[in-house]
Design a protein around this motif. Structure first.
Motif, PDB file in Angstrom:
ATOM      1  N   ASN A   1       0.821  -1.218   0.000  1.00 56.60           N
ATOM      2  CA  ASN A   1       0.000   0.000   0.000  1.00 56.60           C
ATOM      3  C   ASN A   1       0.852   1.263   0.000  1.00 56.60           C
ATOM      4  O   ASN A   1       1.620   1.493   0.935  1.00 56.60           O
ATOM      5  CB  ASN A   1      -0.873   0.035   1.260  1.00 56.60           C
ATOM      6  CG  ASN A   1      -2.126  -0.790   1.111  1.00 56.60           C
ATOM      7  OD1 ASN A   1      -2.464  -1.215   0.009  1.00 56.60           O
ATOM      8  ND2 ASN A   1      -2.827  -1.003   2.211  1.00 56.60           N
TER       9      ASN A   1
ATOM     10  N   LEU B   1      -2.649   5.209   2.277  1.00 60.59           N
ATOM     11  CA  LEU B   1      -3.197   3.984   2.869  1.00 60.59           C
ATOM     12  C   LEU B   1      -2.274   3.492   3.984  1.00 60.59           C
ATOM     13  O   LEU B   1      -1.057   3.687   3.931  1.00 60.59           O
ATOM     14  CB  LEU B   1      -3.312   2.892   1.805  1.00 60.59           C
ATOM     15  CG  LEU B   1      -4.271   3.143   0.638  1.00 60.59           C
ATOM     16  CD1 LEU B   1      -4.298   1.931  -0.285  1.00 60.59           C
ATOM     17  CD2 LEU B   1      -5.679   3.459   1.133  1.00 60.59           C
TER      18      LEU B   1
ATOM     19  N   TYR C   1      -8.155  -1.072  -4.484  1.00 55.36           N
ATOM     20  CA  TYR C   1      -6.879  -0.892  -3.765  1.00 55.36           C
ATOM     21  C   TYR C   1      -5.726  -1.542  -4.532  1.00 55.36           C
ATOM     22  O   TYR C   1      -4.610  -1.023  -4.564  1.00 55.36           O
ATOM     23  CB  TYR C   1      -6.973  -1.458  -2.343  1.00 55.36           C
ATOM     24  CG  TYR C   1      -7.840  -0.610  -1.432  1.00 55.36           C
ATOM     25  CD1 TYR C   1      -7.629   0.768  -1.321  1.00 55.36           C
ATOM     26  CD2 TYR C   1      -8.867  -1.169  -0.680  1.00 55.36           C
ATOM     27  CE1 TYR C   1      -8.425   1.558  -0.498  1.00 55.36           C
ATOM     28  CE2 TYR C   1      -9.663  -0.392   0.145  1.00 55.36           C
ATOM     29  CZ  TYR C   1      -9.439   0.970   0.231  1.00 55.36           C
ATOM     30  OH  TYR C   1     -10.225   1.764   1.045  1.00 55.36           O
TER      31      TYR C   1
ATOM     32  N   LEU D   1      -8.810   6.290  -4.875  1.00 59.40           N
ATOM     33  CA  LEU D   1      -9.187   6.292  -3.449  1.00 59.40           C
ATOM     34  C   LEU D   1     -10.461   7.114  -3.235  1.00 59.40           C
ATOM     35  O   LEU D   1     -11.301   6.762  -2.394  1.00 59.40           O
ATOM     36  CB  LEU D   1      -8.047   6.842  -2.592  1.00 59.40           C
ATOM     37  CG  LEU D   1      -6.733   6.050  -2.644  1.00 59.40           C
ATOM     38  CD1 LEU D   1      -5.728   6.635  -1.657  1.00 59.40           C
ATOM     39  CD2 LEU D   1      -6.953   4.568  -2.365  1.00 59.40           C
TER      40      LEU D   1
ATOM     41  N   GLU E   1     -13.877   5.751  -1.592  1.00 62.02           N
ATOM     42  CA  GLU E   1     -14.527   6.473  -0.490  1.00 62.02           C
ATOM     43  C   GLU E   1     -16.008   6.681  -0.798  1.00 62.02           C
ATOM     44  O   GLU E   1     -16.870   6.513   0.069  1.00 62.02           O
ATOM     45  CB  GLU E   1     -13.836   7.821  -0.272  1.00 62.02           C
ATOM     46  CG  GLU E   1     -14.401   8.570   0.924  1.00 62.02           C
ATOM     47  CD  GLU E   1     -13.615   9.828   1.259  1.00 62.02           C
ATOM     48  OE1 GLU E   1     -12.639  10.142   0.547  1.00 62.02           O
ATOM     49  OE2 GLU E   1     -13.997  10.489   2.244  1.00 62.02           O
TER      50      GLU E   1
ATOM     51  N   GLN F   1      -7.848   2.700   4.517  1.00 58.80           N
ATOM     52  CA  GLN F   1      -7.932   4.086   4.050  1.00 58.80           C
ATOM     53  C   GLN F   1      -8.348   5.038   5.168  1.00 58.80           C
ATOM     54  O   GLN F   1      -7.888   6.180   5.219  1.00 58.80           O
ATOM     55  CB  GLN F   1      -8.928   4.170   2.882  1.00 58.80           C
ATOM     56  CG  GLN F   1      -8.917   5.510   2.168  1.00 58.80           C
ATOM     57  CD  GLN F   1      -9.693   5.461   0.858  1.00 58.80           C
ATOM     58  OE1 GLN F   1      -9.939   4.393   0.306  1.00 58.80           O
ATOM     59  NE2 GLN F   1     -10.078   6.628   0.335  1.00 58.80           N
TER      60      GLN F   1
END
Ligand SMILES: [Zn+2]
Length: 686
Positions: A31, A35, A198, A210, A214, A271
């Protein structure tokens, strides 16, 4: 000086539990910020390959349903996903989600050719808007599955077209209004897209991905609050208050949705960095166990959550989706309890619900499954055909979705560590080829008959001497394990991991000895399940298979049979136990593991060589003999073994020697045994 320090100083072996350092792996993509760092990094598809009995299991899958159904099942033969005019929804992508890893794990050219037949039209279908797949499909749900197949396909082949299609699709999601209604699969399972999202962010580093995730998290179903409140507890099951409908509430009671959703708060934790989401995962698993828990780490789902009585069922899709969730969650949290659970499901529930040749599967499996027949049972909402071993009992979702189980498990047996080493996550015969240290490739062969035996040998192959860490998970059910390497010997407590940092040279070996003591787990009505290692044990019941339907009769393999299985010996035994000395009166025998590892005497196995079904004659890989007494009042009710009578049960008959085999080998079984009251039988136990 405590034990921890001694090991560290003397052997450069560090025993730890879940600590995280700052550096990222330089060989594999973990990541990026913002993240949270993963605990472990999944290796690309093809890095871990099966060997030994696990390879036999995958070969059975390739010779069985997975390698053949797309030749005769109309939903796949005519699928719109490869240019036909048939099913345009989930069945094609489900099938492909298992076929892709199976093909590349076995490096099977026939299966790889099949993969191309599906993948090429999918890659070609990507439109200017970013939408892809059959034009007649307007639903985002099947694309959430197709995304995962493209992700795996890219890992195996490096075909960048897959990245392009995925990037365009996530752009589509970014550019269009949220469409995640909570009464529809695409809304309840919206965060399934985050698995690929991801992954794609790790590949491309594009931050708008991202933002897309969200938006999905905020507009999809709120599973975190669900796990915190958990409305569908055992009381709701007893009071029949669990909804079986298509309302948003009903969708949260659906078994497969639960198995998938347990990873969603964990995915979002990466996240959000909020403890609440991590807590939801672990409390969710606890709540499943407490309210709907079944032997072998499952929860009831027939088709909805249904309490913990052993006559309830668990849908096959629930098993493979729960496994995949645990595989994802382990990379995020690195918590060994997740890997313990993963082994339990994989080595019990998964093989127990297919025939050993993987030509037939059930929709619902039961812990106490004494008859397999087309008849009404106490399911929450499934039909009379649900516990048949066949092609498509009850509904076709499991036939499409079951294929991911074994291959994805094998993919996740080894993972990369953040300090450029390798972690052995789950045990079983396998070979990992991966980059370690500053980019040197090594191969580690794991020789073992685990879970049938607790001895493991790791053999290291490397061109040059290379220093890197190897982490070994020690299962939580073990008191401790002994690890021997480079003439050093370490004892590691169960549940922890052992990290060995050494300069490894070609031919080095690590031996791991995990003692498999018999143990008991308390279950419904004070009944007990016997375990040894990650295996649950069930009463072996003599059986007779009866073909009740041959599907697609023109199919040359003639393999697609629906079977009823009838008991030919007694099943209503209580166990004689000396709880102070569990091994007393029990005898464990390990047998060679055969070509069909989960076969027991009497199973029907398709023989392609002789073009007919043969009856298995060999013994299961582990057999435990025990003593039991028949309980005459314990009978069949509604076509299932009635719930076990409350233990301890007063004995009225004579003890008999009974045979227990691994749950996965027992198509008919008692797994939750009543316990006999032996206070009046001390002479017998002596
Ligand atoms: Zn299913």
């Amino acid at each position: 000086m405590n034990k921890f320090i001694i090991y560290f100083l003397l052997f450069t072996c560090m025993i730890f539990s879940g600590c995280r350092k700052q550096n990222n792996n330089i060989n594999y993509k973990s990541n990026p910020e913002p993240l949270l760092r993963n605990a472990y990094i999944k290796l690309p598809l093809g890095s871990v390959k099966p060997s030994g009995w696990l390879k036999s299991q995958l070969e059975a899958q390739a010779a069985g349903l997975t390698g053949n159904i797309d030749d005769f099942w109309p939903d796949l033969v005519n699928s719109s996903w490869h240019g036909g005019d048939g099913d345009a929804w989930e069945r094609g992508p489900y099938f492909l989600d298992g076929l892709v890893p199976l093909a590349y794990l076995l490096n099977d050219s026939r299966l790889i050719e099949k993969v191309q037949k599906w993948i090429e039209p999918i890659l070609a279908s990507s439109s200017d808007s970013g939408w892809y797949g059959p034009t007649k499909n307007k639903d985002r749900w099947p694309l959430a599955i197709a995304n995962k197949t493209l992700m795996q396909y890219y890992e195996a082949t490096g075909d960048k077209r897959a990245i392009d299609v995925l990037t365009k699709y996530f752009r589509y999601l970014y550019n269009t209004p949220p469409d995640w209604p909570h009464k529809d699969w695409r809304g309840v399972r919206a965060m399934e897209n985050a698995v690929t999202g991801y992954w794609l962010y790790r590949q491309t580093g594009e931050k708008w991905i991202l933002e897309t995730i969200e938006s999905i998290q905020k507009n999809g179903a709120d599973w975190t609050t669900y796990y915190e409140k958990f409305p569908w507890d055992s009381a709701a099951a007893v009071d029949k208050k669990i909804p079986h409908d298509g309302t948003p509430e009903g969708m949260t009671a659906h078994g497969v949705n639960n198995a998938m959703a347990i990873k969603y708060p964990g995915l979002w934790y990466q996240q959000s960095n909020e403890q609440r989401f991590k807590n939801a995962v672990f409390s969710g698993i606890e709540k499943y166990d407490k309210n709907h828990g079944q032997a072998g780490g499952r929860f009831s789902a027939d088709e909805h959550l249904a309490g913990s009585s052993p006559n309830q069922g668990t849908e096959l899709c629930t098993v493979v989706e729960y496994m995949f969730s645990l595989e994802e969650l382990y990379t995020i949290f690195g918590d060994n309890r997740l890997a313990d659970r993963l082994e339990l499901l994989t080595y019990n529930a998964l093989p127990g619900t297919t025939t050993p040749d993987i030509w037939s599967h059930q929709y619902d499996q039961q812990s106490n499954q004494v008859i397999v027949s087309a008849a009404k049972r106490d399911w929450s909402s499934n039909d009379n055909y649900s516990n048949i071993y066949g092609l498509m009992p009850n509904f076709g979702c499991c036939l499409a979705n079951m294929h991911q189980g074994w291959p994805k498990f094998i993919e996740s047996m080894w993972m990369a560590t953040n300090d450029n080493g390798l972690a052995l996550v789950t045990y079983g015969p396998s070979v990992v080829k991966a980059k370690v240290g500053k980019g040197k490739e090594v191969t580690i062969t794991e020789e073992t008959n685990y879970p049938f035996n607790g001895s493991v040998i790791l053999k290291i192959k490397t061109e040059n001497t290379v220093r890197f860490p190897i982490e070994l998970r020690i299962p939580g059910w073990a008191d401790s394990a002994i690890v021997i390497f480079k003439s050093k010997k370490v004892t590691v407590k169960g549940g922890l991991s052992c990290k060995i940092v050494e300069k490894w040279k070609d031919g080095d070996q690590i031996s791991i000895e995990i003692p498999m003591k018999l143990r008991l787990e308390k279950r419904y009505n004070n009944s007990v399940t016997m375990l040894r290692g990650p295996l649950c044990f069930s009463l072996s019941i003599d059986k007779e298979y009866k073909s009740i339907k041959i599907n697609y009769n023109n199919f040359s393999y003639k393999g697609s049979v629906d079977w009823e299985i009838k008991p030919k010996s007694g099943w209503n035994y209580g166990l004689l136990l000396d709880k102070g000395n569990l091994t007393r009166g029990f005898k464990v025998t390990e047998n060679p593991v055969g070509r069909y590892p989960f076969a027991d005497k009497g199973d029907m196995i398709w023989s392609a060589d002789s073009a007919k079904y043969l009856v298995a004659t060999g013994e299961a890989p582990v057999v435990i003999t025990a003593r039991g007494i028949k309980i005459p009042g314990w009978v069949i009710k509604n076509n299932s073994a009635d719930v076990p009578p409350l233990s301890p049960v007063k004995p009225t008959g004579d003890p008999e020697i009974i045979k227990l085999v691994p749950y996965g080998c027992a198509r008919l079984r008692i797994t939750e045994f009543p316990v006999m009251d032996i206070t009046m039988m001390e002479d017998i136990m002596r």
